[in-house]
Design a protein around this motif. Structure first.
Motif, PDB file in Angstrom:
ATOM      1  N   VAL A 156       0.732  -1.055   0.018  1.00 27.53           N
ATOM      2  CA  VAL A 156       0.067   0.080  -0.081  1.00 27.53           C
ATOM      3  C   VAL A 156       0.662   1.199   0.030  1.00 27.53           C
ATOM      4  CG1 VAL A 156      -1.660   1.275   1.273  1.00 27.53           C
ATOM      5  CG2 VAL A 156      -1.833  -1.159   1.156  1.00 27.53           C
ATOM      6  N   LEU A 157       0.816   2.078  -0.992  1.00 29.13           N
ATOM      7  CA  LEU A 157       1.619   3.364  -1.256  1.00 29.13           C
ATOM      8  C   LEU A 157       0.929   4.667  -0.559  1.00 29.13           C
ATOM      9  CD1 LEU A 157       2.714   2.733  -4.861  1.00 29.13           C
ATOM     10  CD2 LEU A 157       3.877   2.274  -2.985  1.00 29.13           C
ATOM     11  N   GLY A 158      -0.409   4.388  -0.426  1.00 25.94           N
ATOM     12  CA  GLY A 158      -1.104   5.673   0.187  1.00 25.94           C
ATOM     13  C   GLY A 158      -2.598   5.405  -0.074  1.00 25.94           C
ATOM     14  N   TYR A 159      -3.159   6.508   0.144  1.00 30.60           N
ATOM     15  CA  TYR A 159      -4.784   6.496  -0.104  1.00 30.60           C
ATOM     16  C   TYR A 159      -5.496   7.488  -0.904  1.00 30.60           C
ATOM     17  CZ  TYR A 159      -4.367   2.866   3.467  1.00 30.60           C
ATOM     18  OH  TYR A 159      -3.963   1.740   4.349  1.00 30.60           O
ATOM     19  N   HIS A 160      -6.255   7.231  -1.620  1.00 30.89           N
ATOM     20  CA  HIS A 160      -7.287   8.238  -2.344  1.00 30.89           C
ATOM     21  C   HIS A 160      -8.233   8.289  -1.305  1.00 30.89           C
ATOM     22  CE1 HIS A 160      -4.975   8.399  -6.166  1.00 30.89           C
ATOM     23  NE2 HIS A 160      -5.258   7.122  -6.262  1.00 30.89           N
ATOM     24  N   VAL A 161      -8.870   9.772  -0.935  1.00 38.26           N
ATOM     25  CA  VAL A 161      -9.761  10.025   0.065  1.00 38.26           C
ATOM     26  C   VAL A 161     -10.624  10.980  -0.644  1.00 38.26           C
ATOM     27  CG1 VAL A 161      -9.968  11.116   2.138  1.00 38.26           C
ATOM     28  CG2 VAL A 161      -8.233   9.500   1.931  1.00 38.26           C
ATOM     29  N   TRP A 162     -11.883  10.628  -0.772  1.00 41.40           N
ATOM     30  CA  TRP A 162     -12.739  11.692  -1.019  1.00 41.40           C
ATOM     31  C   TRP A 162     -13.329  12.117   0.139  1.00 41.40           C
ATOM     32  CZ3 TRP A 162     -11.472   7.402  -3.658  1.00 41.40           C
ATOM     33  CH2 TRP A 162     -11.267   7.540  -5.235  1.00 41.40           C
ATOM     34  N   TYR A 163     -13.562  13.549   0.410  1.00 36.00           N
ATOM     35  CA  TYR A 163     -14.324  13.914   1.525  1.00 36.00           C
ATOM     36  C   TYR A 163     -15.482  15.204   1.054  1.00 36.00           C
ATOM     37  CZ  TYR A 163     -10.867  17.575   0.970  1.00 36.00           C
ATOM     38  OH  TYR A 163      -9.875  18.677   0.468  1.00 36.00           O
ATOM     39  N   ARG A 164     -16.424  15.588   1.972  1.00 36.27           N
ATOM     40  CA  ARG A 164     -17.445  16.674   1.587  1.00 36.27           C
ATOM     41  C   ARG A 164     -17.058  17.707   2.655  1.00 36.27           C
ATOM     42  NH1 ARG A 164     -21.390  16.347  -1.673  1.00 36.27           N
ATOM     43  NH2 ARG A 164     -21.350  14.029  -1.893  1.00 36.27           N
ATOM     44  N   TYR A 165     -17.021  18.812   2.130  1.00 41.75           N
ATOM     45  CA  TYR A 165     -17.190  19.996   3.215  1.00 41.75           C
ATOM     46  C   TYR A 165     -17.939  21.232   2.683  1.00 41.75           C
ATOM     47  CZ  TYR A 165     -15.352  23.940   5.740  1.00 41.75           C
ATOM     48  OH  TYR A 165     -15.022  24.914   6.423  1.00 41.75           O
ATOM     49  N   LYS A 166     -18.998  21.602   3.217  1.00 43.29           N
ATOM     50  CA  LYS A 166     -19.754  22.591   2.952  1.00 43.29           C
ATOM     51  C   LYS A 166     -20.703  22.249   1.746  1.00 43.29           C
ATOM     52  CE  LYS A 166     -18.378  25.970   6.083  1.00 43.29           C
ATOM     53  NZ  LYS A 166     -19.192  26.689   6.966  1.00 43.29           N
ATOM     54  N   GLY A 167     -21.113  20.866   1.543  1.00 45.45           N
ATOM     55  CA  GLY A 167     -21.893  20.608   0.375  1.00 45.45           C
ATOM     56  C   GLY A 167     -20.916  20.267  -0.830  1.00 45.45           C
ATOM     57  N   GLU A 168     -19.620  20.523  -0.645  1.00 47.02           N
ATOM     58  CA  GLU A 168     -18.896  20.338  -1.903  1.00 47.02           C
ATOM     59  C   GLU A 168     -18.196  19.060  -1.772  1.00 47.02           C
ATOM     60  OE1 GLU A 168     -18.770  21.759  -4.985  1.00 47.02           O
ATOM     61  OE2 GLU A 168     -20.532  23.169  -4.468  1.00 47.02           O
ATOM     62  N   ARG A 169     -17.755  18.114  -2.777  1.00 47.38           N
ATOM     63  CA  ARG A 169     -17.110  17.092  -2.709  1.00 47.38           C
ATOM     64  C   ARG A 169     -15.553  17.371  -3.451  1.00 47.38           C
ATOM     65  NH1 ARG A 169     -18.953  10.966  -4.046  1.00 47.38           N
ATOM     66  NH2 ARG A 169     -17.034   9.926  -3.866  1.00 47.38           N
ATOM     67  N   TYR A 170     -14.647  16.693  -2.542  1.00 45.21           N
ATOM     68  CA  TYR A 170     -13.036  16.901  -2.744  1.00 45.21           C
ATOM     69  C   TYR A 170     -12.460  15.572  -2.675  1.00 45.21           C
ATOM     70  CZ  TYR A 170     -14.503  21.737  -1.739  1.00 45.21           C
ATOM     71  OH  TYR A 170     -14.927  22.888  -1.708  1.00 45.21           O
ATOM     72  N   LYS A 171     -11.260  15.768  -3.204  1.00 45.72           N
ATOM     73  CA  LYS A 171     -10.424  14.328  -3.411  1.00 45.72           C
ATOM     74  C   LYS A 171      -8.867  14.749  -3.038  1.00 45.72           C
ATOM     75  CE  LYS A 171      -8.772  10.866  -6.468  1.00 45.72           C
ATOM     76  NZ  LYS A 171      -8.525  10.224  -7.708  1.00 45.72           N
ATOM     77  N   THR A 172      -8.306  14.003  -2.295  1.00 47.61           N
ATOM     78  CA  THR A 172      -7.084  14.029  -1.972  1.00 47.61           C
ATOM     79  C   THR A 172      -6.217  12.729  -1.678  1.00 47.61           C
ATOM     80  OG1 THR A 172      -5.393  15.366  -0.397  1.00 47.61           O
ATOM     81  CG2 THR A 172      -7.232  14.295   0.581  1.00 47.61           C
ATOM     82  N   ARG A 173      -4.998  12.810  -1.778  1.00 49.90           N
ATOM     83  CA  ARG A 173      -4.130  11.761  -1.540  1.00 49.90           C
ATOM     84  C   ARG A 173      -3.435  11.683  -0.028  1.00 49.90           C
ATOM     85  NH1 ARG A 173       0.556   8.484  -5.109  1.00 49.90           N
ATOM     86  NH2 ARG A 173       1.371   7.531  -3.334  1.00 49.90           N
TER      87      ARG A 173
END
Length: 191
Positions: A156-173
């Motif tokens: 496992v090199l890392g994780y793709h993470v999807w999150y929601r903030y103030k109704g908007e959806r974002y993605k980070t690693r």
């Protein structure tokens, strides 16, 4: 000596002075606020997490050994002697000389007898060597060979993470697997 006198016309009026100070303070606070953004930390809800996986191939050396019989041939020491060839030539020459009747025949008989005698002597020596040519024996010996077994490992090199903030959806690693919430940095700037 002249005396300096000031006229009231050159001194600013109190209301003009107060207005000037208010305007200066307003511009200085606007320029201070306009040049900086404001940051704070908040929490966002994690909605999806996927691991980033890489498959790694590993070659593992393994030595495999076995015993096998190996044949060895012992040759006698080569003491190659030309004695039998020379002796055969002499005997053949003597016989050829004795058989010839005339002087010319004796010379030819001697030469032919010497050649035939040398050939016969060489054959006798060669047969003698062949008879004692080899003695074979077998010996158990261990043989080894290195082979590679291939195995595969997932990392496992890392994780793709999807999150929601103030109704908007974002993605980070992220390097670590997050919980149900993650910290986010909120930045506010004037528009």
């Amino acid at each position: 000596m002249k005396q300096l006198t000031y006229s009231r016309n050159y001194l600013p009026q109190p209301t003009v002075l107060v207005a000037f100070i208010i305007v200066a303070m307003l511009f200085s606070s606007l320029s201070y606020a306009g040049g900086r953004s404001h940051r704070s930390i908040d929490f966002a809800r994690v909605v999806k997490v996927e691991p980033i996986i890489k498959t790694i191939e590993k070659r593992i050396p393994e030595e495999e050994c076995w015993t096998e019989q190996v044949r060895y041939d012992d040759y006698p020491k080569s003491e190659r002697s030309h004695t039998s060839t020379i002796l055969g030539g002499i005997i053949g020459g003597a016989i050829g000389n004795a058989v010839g009747h005339r002087s010319k025949n004796k010379k030819i008989g001697t030469a032919v007898g010497a050649i035939l005698g040398a050939s016969v002597g060489s054959d006798i020596a060669s047969n003698e060597r062949r008879r004692y040519k080899t003695r074979s024996h077998y010996r158990d010996e261990q043989r080894c060979e290195t082979r590679h077994r291939i195995s595969y490992e997932e990392k496992v090199l890392g994780y793709h993470v999807w999150y929601r903030y103030k109704g908007e959806r974002y993605k980070t690693r992220m390097d670590q697997k997050p919980g149900k919430k993650i910290k986010v940095r909120v930045r506010v700037e004037p528009f």
